[in-house]
Design a protein around this motif. Structure first.
Motif, PDB file in Angstrom:
ATOM      1  N   ALA A 164       0.837  -1.198   0.000  1.00  0.00           N
ATOM      2  CA  ALA A 164       0.000   0.000   0.000  1.00  0.00           C
ATOM      3  C   ALA A 164       0.869   1.245   0.000  1.00  0.00           C
ATOM      4  CB  ALA A 164      -0.912  -0.007   1.215  1.00  0.00           C
TER       5      ALA A 164
ATOM      6  N   ARG B 145      10.695  -0.214  -5.732  1.00  0.00           N
ATOM      7  CA  ARG B 145      12.049  -0.709  -5.532  1.00  0.00           C
ATOM      8  C   ARG B 145      12.038  -2.019  -4.753  1.00  0.00           C
ATOM      9  NH1 ARG B 145      14.649   3.897  -3.885  1.00  0.00           N
ATOM     10  NH2 ARG B 145      15.193   4.329  -6.038  1.00  0.00           N
ATOM     11  N   MET B 146      11.214  -2.042  -3.724  1.00  0.00           N
ATOM     12  CA  MET B 146      11.140  -3.247  -2.893  1.00  0.00           C
ATOM     13  C   MET B 146      10.626  -4.442  -3.700  1.00  0.00           C
ATOM     14  SD  MET B 146       8.143  -4.616  -1.571  1.00  0.00           S
ATOM     15  CE  MET B 146       7.790  -6.079  -0.644  1.00  0.00           C
TER      16      MET B 146
ATOM     17  N   HIS C  95      -0.588   4.301   0.274  1.00  0.00           N
ATOM     18  CA  HIS C  95      -1.352   5.333   0.972  1.00  0.00           C
ATOM     19  C   HIS C  95      -1.354   6.644   0.191  1.00  0.00           C
ATOM     20  CE1 HIS C  95      -1.740   2.580   4.290  1.00  0.00           C
ATOM     21  NE2 HIS C  95      -0.443   2.341   4.196  1.00  0.00           N
TER      22      HIS C  95
ATOM     23  N   ARG D  93       6.235   6.794  -1.343  1.00  0.00           N
ATOM     24  CA  ARG D  93       6.051   5.401  -0.949  1.00  0.00           C
ATOM     25  C   ARG D  93       5.782   4.524  -2.152  1.00  0.00           C
ATOM     26  NH1 ARG D  93       2.835   4.868   4.551  1.00  0.00           N
ATOM     27  NH2 ARG D  93       4.227   3.071   4.620  1.00  0.00           N
TER      28      ARG D  93
ATOM     29  N   LYS E 158       9.225   3.729  -3.315  1.00  0.00           N
ATOM     30  CA  LYS E 158       9.843   2.756  -2.415  1.00  0.00           C
ATOM     31  C   LYS E 158       9.285   1.359  -2.653  1.00  0.00           C
ATOM     32  CE  LYS E 158      10.680   3.274   2.190  1.00  0.00           C
ATOM     33  NZ  LYS E 158      10.408   3.844   3.551  1.00  0.00           N
TER      34      LYS E 158
ATOM     35  N   TYR F 266      10.977  -4.871  -6.826  1.00  0.00           N
ATOM     36  CA  TYR F 266      12.036  -5.246  -7.742  1.00  0.00           C
ATOM     37  C   TYR F 266      13.099  -6.068  -7.015  1.00  0.00           C
ATOM     38  CZ  TYR F 266      15.708  -5.056 -11.193  1.00  0.00           C
ATOM     39  OH  TYR F 266      16.674  -5.410 -12.085  1.00  0.00           O
ATOM     40  N   GLU F 267      13.433  -5.645  -5.822  1.00  0.00           N
ATOM     41  CA  GLU F 267      14.374  -6.419  -5.002  1.00  0.00           C
ATOM     42  C   GLU F 267      13.906  -7.848  -4.840  1.00  0.00           C
ATOM     43  OE1 GLU F 267      15.371  -5.263  -1.113  1.00  0.00           O
ATOM     44  OE2 GLU F 267      16.496  -3.499  -1.713  1.00  0.00           O
ATOM     45  N   ARG F 268      12.624  -7.992  -4.642  1.00  0.00           N
ATOM     46  CA  ARG F 268      12.088  -9.327  -4.424  1.00  0.00           C
ATOM     47  C   ARG F 268      11.913 -10.080  -5.722  1.00  0.00           C
ATOM     48  NH1 ARG F 268      10.803  -7.689   0.868  1.00  0.00           N
ATOM     49  NH2 ARG F 268       9.603  -9.209   2.043  1.00  0.00           N
TER      50      ARG F 268
END
Lengths: 330, 330
Positions: free
Chosen positions: A97, A110-111, A99, A104, A107, A113-115
């Motif tokens: 989410a 990116r997160m 929000h 965010r 962010k 993509y990291e995963r």
DNA sequence: GCGGTTTGTGCAAACGATTGCACATTGATG
DNA sequence: CATCAATGTGCAATCGTTTGCACAAACCGC
């Protein structure tokens, strides 16, 4: 600690490689061995590690979904559609989410993509501008639902918001209303911009001039609807009808109308946008513009998967339809 | 193809190990080297692979959430609470919908375990019985929100549904209503069982006998509310008030009341359960029993994380509160 | 100038799977 | 009986990180 393939292999008295192939039902493994391995796996309660597998296969069978909030009922509808389409294709969802905060969203991107998710769908994105540099390094397909970003690699699937809003206005015009107000949505999003455009254009096409004092600002919340209604009722002459940016705003209008004793549709016709499940439960039931969320979700997933296979795909736009209920007199 | 640490290391002229430590800001790496590595990483657009990291760290920083559907607004509320609590602790959510089908709940459980999530929260579980064998091999903490399972390793956090229902009935009794109907929910779930018990007990405590012909069956849908209201209105004498299993059912009652011209609360008082965001937007605004979903979500996450650290934790139950609005006369 | 600590880096072994290739058996074929 | 294909299994590399340990160089005090 989870049991690993090594444990299974040991128990079955074979090598890890053989155990792997046995469980994958490889043709070159004897039935006998397969049986022994399967047996061992069962007894130990072996469950393969998807993370190890993802590492070698370089795919996670996971799609990332960025949304404003799960509690946003519109977003929930498209998340659901995405979910069933993904599930059918053997994928699962990592939900995050934003929000509504652009930073965010970035962010989250990116997160995900990291995963190493296999695709990302962003619902109702806001902070498009800041995306540029993040997007440029991404090697994963991204599709936006009801949003656009100038980036060449990003596809979008959206409702034809302009057409939807025009449709609503034409419907009201047809029904004999001429003084039609509009309550707007978040101006950062493109859906809000298109909807107000559709409203204005339909009015102009009918030879009417849209008056700025019946166009109310809003963020798409029920409170915006309430506030706008109060203003509206103090106007002379009052608007006869109001088109709302979304159903939530319309709910606010309806609620405040009830509180103020304004009768809908006799004193004021109300029309929403989104056709949320609740909209048939209001008093009166809400006439509203529907987006084909089901198809949109499916399409989003399908675009992602096709891009992943290297196909070249196009943006897609769906037309809206009008759902007639009782908040507009006919 | 994503760029890997090896690429970064090569570009910076160091070993992979050094590159790893440099990015992790290890104290034994010289500032100079760190700068070079960071520079290289930036230029290449390096994003570490969470899947590789998860493999070695044996944690995914991901929590699995099993829910009936994202479009269920109650579930959405607790998912949201879980989401913010998880986010705050550095975790993200793998969301899977069971659509209320027990077999899919079990499948979801297995899939989440395969993906090695660090914890699992199940919202409003249905098919508890079938869980036994799956659960026995799980090495990951599981907590149920509004549900229970006999398994010793599974914790639960729930609302005190019995107390909540009693609270509502007592409130109605206090307000002078005596002929109080009840519309039930899915009998497989324990929340429905407890709510009807609370209803019955409160009545009995007041010296009244709960009459079976004003207890209507339902599955917690709006349609159940509509149907029940139609039955109710054909009864003589009619009930003066009705407690609904949940808000959705109450919405159905309200909608049908509007359609039939039944005035709320003058002809019939209505009280819901869940305090959904929409419940203050109905006409009239709905009086309802609220669960502290926020705390429940937080608590679920906290239990998971504490169990993971090896702590012994207890089930927790939250009391409900009453939200007074206008669907009950005072 | 010598032991001893500190500082900076790399080697190599994990983590838990998959998979190309080599190897040993067995069976069929001429 | 030699040749070759088919069958069944294992070795070892790989995916992209992290991290214990070894080692070299620099620095310190005496």
């Amino acid at each position: 600690m989870p049991v690993s393939l090594k444990d299974v292999a040991r128990k079955a008295g074979v090598s890890v490689a053989t155990a792997s192939r046995a469980l994958a039902d490889h043709p070159r493994i004897s039935e006998n061995t397969k049986a022994r391995v399967r047996q061992a796996a069962r007894e130990l309660g072996y469950t393969p590690s998807a993370v190890a597998r993802s590492l070698v296969k370089r795919e996670t069978h996971t799609l990332g979904v960025i949304t404003t909030s799960v509690t946003d009922p519109y977003a929930a509808q498209v998340v659901k559609a995405v979910e069933v389409a993904a599930e059918a294709a053997g994928y699962h969802l990592l939900l995050v989410a934003s929000h509504g905060v652009p930073s965010r969203e970035v962010k989250a991107l990116r997160m995900l993509y990291e995963r190493r998710v296999d695709g990302i769908v962003i619902i109702s994105a806001r902070g498009m501008d800041a995306y540029e540099d993040v997007l440029s390094h991404l090697t994963v397909p991204v599709v936006l639902v009801n949003g656009r970003v100038p980036h060449p690699a990003v596809r979008s699937v959206s409702a034809n918001n302009r057409q939807g809003a025009s449709l609503a206005v034409e419907y009201l015009l047809d029904a004999g209303y001429t003084r039609i107000a509009y309550i707007g949505g978040p101006t950062q999003g493109q859906s809000a911009r298109h909807r107000v455009q559709g409203y204005v254009q339909a009015l102009q096409a009918a030879g009417l001039v849209p008056s700025p004092d019946v166009i109310f600002p809003g963020q798409g919340t029920a409170e915006d609807g309430r506030r706008a209604l109060r203003h509206m009722m103090s106007l002379r002459p009052k608007p006869e009808a109001v088109l709302c940016y979304n159903d939530l705003t319309a709910f606010g209008v309806l609620a405040e109308a009830w509180a103020m004793g304004v009768r809908v549709p006799d004193d004021l016709a109300v029309i929403g946008f989104d056709n949320l499940p609740f909209s048939e439960l209001t008093a009166p039931p809400l006439t509203t513009v529907a987006q084909p969320t089901e198809e949109m979700g499916q399409t989003a997933v399908s675009l992602l998967l096709r891009q992943r296979r290297g196909e070249e795909v196009q943006d897609v736009v769906f037309d809206c339809t009008l759902v007639e209920r009782a908040s507009v007199r006919r």
